[in-house]
Design a protein around this motif. Structure first.
Motif, mmCIF file in Angstrom:
data_model
loop_
_atom_site.group_PDB
_atom_site.id
_atom_site.type_symbol
_atom_site.label_atom_id
_atom_site.label_comp_id
_atom_site.label_asym_id
_atom_site.label_seq_id
_atom_site.Cartn_x
_atom_site.Cartn_y
_atom_site.Cartn_z
ATOM 1 N N ASN A 164 0.748 -1.272 -0.001
ATOM 2 C CA ASN A 164 0.017 0.138 -0.032
ATOM 3 C C ASN A 164 0.869 1.282 -0.074
ATOM 4 N N ILE A 165 2.011 1.191 0.460
ATOM 5 C CA ILE A 165 2.932 2.545 0.569
ATOM 6 C C ILE A 165 3.030 2.994 -0.674
ATOM 7 N N SER A 166 3.258 2.301 -1.868
ATOM 8 C CA SER A 166 3.603 2.737 -3.207
ATOM 9 C C SER A 166 2.442 3.429 -3.900
ATOM 10 N N LEU A 167 1.198 2.634 -3.479
ATOM 11 C CA LEU A 167 -0.289 3.212 -4.026
ATOM 12 C C LEU A 167 -0.258 4.520 -3.518
ATOM 13 N N LEU A 168 -0.264 4.260 -2.265
ATOM 14 C CA LEU A 168 -0.710 5.669 -1.397
ATOM 15 C C LEU A 168 0.241 6.883 -2.111
ATOM 16 N N VAL A 169 1.499 6.584 -1.748
ATOM 17 C CA VAL A 169 2.439 7.882 -2.343
ATOM 18 C C VAL A 169 1.831 8.105 -3.606
ATOM 19 N N SER A 170 1.760 7.243 -4.722
ATOM 20 C CA SER A 170 1.263 7.507 -5.721
ATOM 21 C C SER A 170 0.100 8.529 -5.977
ATOM 22 N N GLN A 171 -0.960 8.193 -5.262
ATOM 23 C CA GLN A 171 -2.328 8.771 -5.259
ATOM 24 C C GLN A 171 -1.894 10.324 -4.872
ATOM 25 N N ILE A 172 -1.355 10.336 -3.521
ATOM 26 C CA ILE A 172 -0.992 11.586 -2.941
ATOM 27 C C ILE A 172 -0.442 12.707 -3.984
ATOM 28 N N HIS A 173 0.717 11.831 -4.641
ATOM 29 C CA HIS A 173 1.418 12.957 -5.616
ATOM 30 C C HIS A 173 0.565 13.381 -6.756
ATOM 31 N N GLU A 174 -0.376 12.385 -7.306
ATOM 32 C CA GLU A 174 -1.388 12.721 -8.268
ATOM 33 C C GLU A 174 -2.266 14.086 -7.822
ATOM 34 N N THR A 175 -2.765 13.799 -6.570
ATOM 35 C CA THR A 175 -3.635 14.971 -6.031
ATOM 36 C C THR A 175 -2.802 16.032 -5.896
ATOM 37 N N PHE A 176 -1.743 15.925 -5.134
ATOM 38 C CA PHE A 176 -1.034 17.092 -4.488
ATOM 39 C C PHE A 176 0.471 16.878 -4.866
ATOM 40 N N PRO A 177 0.578 17.453 -6.102
ATOM 41 C CA PRO A 177 1.908 17.264 -6.767
ATOM 42 C C PRO A 177 3.038 17.909 -6.039
ATOM 43 N N SER A 178 2.757 19.080 -5.296
ATOM 44 C CA SER A 178 3.829 19.994 -4.299
ATOM 45 C C SER A 178 4.153 19.293 -3.179
ATOM 46 N N LEU A 179 3.616 18.315 -2.596
ATOM 47 C CA LEU A 179 3.934 17.646 -1.079
ATOM 48 C C LEU A 179 5.210 16.879 -1.304
ATOM 49 N N TRP A 180 5.787 17.257 -0.180
ATOM 50 C CA TRP A 180 6.778 16.079 0.247
ATOM 51 C C TRP A 180 6.125 14.930 0.731
ATOM 52 N N ILE A 181 6.697 13.874 0.677
ATOM 53 C CA ILE A 181 5.940 12.549 1.259
ATOM 54 C C ILE A 181 7.345 11.826 1.926
ATOM 55 N N TYR A 182 7.155 11.335 3.039
ATOM 56 C CA TYR A 182 8.226 10.545 3.687
ATOM 57 C C TYR A 182 7.519 9.272 4.349
ATOM 58 N N GLU A 183 8.301 8.326 4.382
ATOM 59 C CA GLU A 183 7.779 7.123 5.131
ATOM 60 C C GLU A 183 8.327 7.251 6.717
ATOM 61 N N SER A 184 7.420 7.102 7.731
ATOM 62 C CA SER A 184 8.116 7.153 8.766
ATOM 63 C C SER A 184 9.187 6.678 9.388
ATOM 64 N N LYS A 185 9.838 7.272 10.213
ATOM 65 C CA LYS A 185 11.117 6.674 10.613
ATOM 66 C C LYS A 185 10.670 5.653 11.947
ATOM 67 N N ILE A 186 9.411 6.045 12.482
ATOM 68 C CA ILE A 186 9.088 5.434 13.699
ATOM 69 C C ILE A 186 8.328 4.042 13.202
ATOM 70 N N LYS A 187 9.089 2.927 13.483
ATOM 71 C CA LYS A 187 8.735 1.531 12.988
ATOM 72 C C LYS A 187 7.935 0.739 14.181
ATOM 73 N N GLU A 188 7.910 1.311 15.240
ATOM 74 C CA GLU A 188 7.298 0.404 16.277
ATOM 75 C C GLU A 188 6.915 1.674 17.416
ATOM 76 N N VAL A 189 5.468 1.491 17.711
ATOM 77 C CA VAL A 189 4.614 2.248 18.816
ATOM 78 C C VAL A 189 4.073 1.349 19.779
ATOM 79 N N ARG A 190 4.584 1.413 20.850
ATOM 80 C CA ARG A 190 4.093 0.732 21.992
ATOM 81 C C ARG A 190 2.599 1.212 22.453
#
Length: 190
Positions: A164-190
């Motif tokens: 889903n990450i690739s599809l989500l990023v692709s859809q966001i860029h189609e709608t909002f081409p000027s936004l920067w998008i990063y994957e969270s560096k936080i991999k675990e949340v207790r």
């Protein structure tokens, strides 16, 4: 001084047009994902806000000596039949929270909506008024507000992350081409 249930109800009705936007002074942060981001199952929106348009929250502790002294004086006056109201600080009630929330490093923006702009919804059991705002896809500006959507972090706990990450990023860029998008560096949340 104690506020009665009736006074509290009237306060809610009187202030239903005051809409509050809250911002955390942190972006990709484990505490914020845990508290507000469904433990990484969502996105963290990042805005550019002029510092003169938002107000930093004041975190107060009931254990603060000045707070205790003021509370005691107000109580003594009330005992003498004198009700005290700090009129000059009425708007400040939107910008004061318990010190137990200080981890949020919160800022707020108030929007005074007109009656005809408001909608209502059930927000997890709480009836809440709101107004929809249009985010312009080209530059992230928001009609009627002094801040701009600049980017977002995608949480690592979205369902089927790898796919889903690739599809989500692709859809966001189609709608909002000027936004920067990063994957969270936080991999675990207790």
């Amino acid at each position: 001084s104690e506020i009665t249930d009736e006074q509290l109800k009237l306060t809610y009705v009187e202030n239903k047009n005051v809409l509050i936007t809250s911002f955390a002074g942190k972006g990709d942060d484990a505490s914020m994902w845990r508290l507000y981001g469904k433990k990484g199952n969502g996105v963290c929106l990042c805005f550019s806000c002029p510092s003169d348009k938002i107000t930093k929250i004041i975190y107060a502790s009931e254990n603060d000596e000045q707070f205790k002294a003021l509370h005691k004086k107000v109580g003594l006056l009330k005992g003498d039949g004198i009700n005290v109201r700090f009129v000059g600080t009425d708007k400040m009630r939107y910008f004061i929270k318990s010190s137990s929330f200080s981890i949020e490093n919160e800022y707020r923006y108030l929007y005074d909506a007109r009656e005809e702009q408001l909608n209502a919804t059930n927000y997890d059991g709480l009836l809440s008024t709101y107004k929809d705002f249009t985010i312009h896809p080209k530059d992230g500006t928001i009609e009627g507000l002094p801040f701009q959507l600049k980017g977002l972090y995608v949480g690592h706990n979205i369902p089927n992350y790898t796919t889903n990450i690739s599809l989500l990023v692709s859809q966001i860029h189609e709608t909002f081409p000027s936004l920067w998008i990063y994957e969270s560096k936080i991999k675990e949340v207790r």
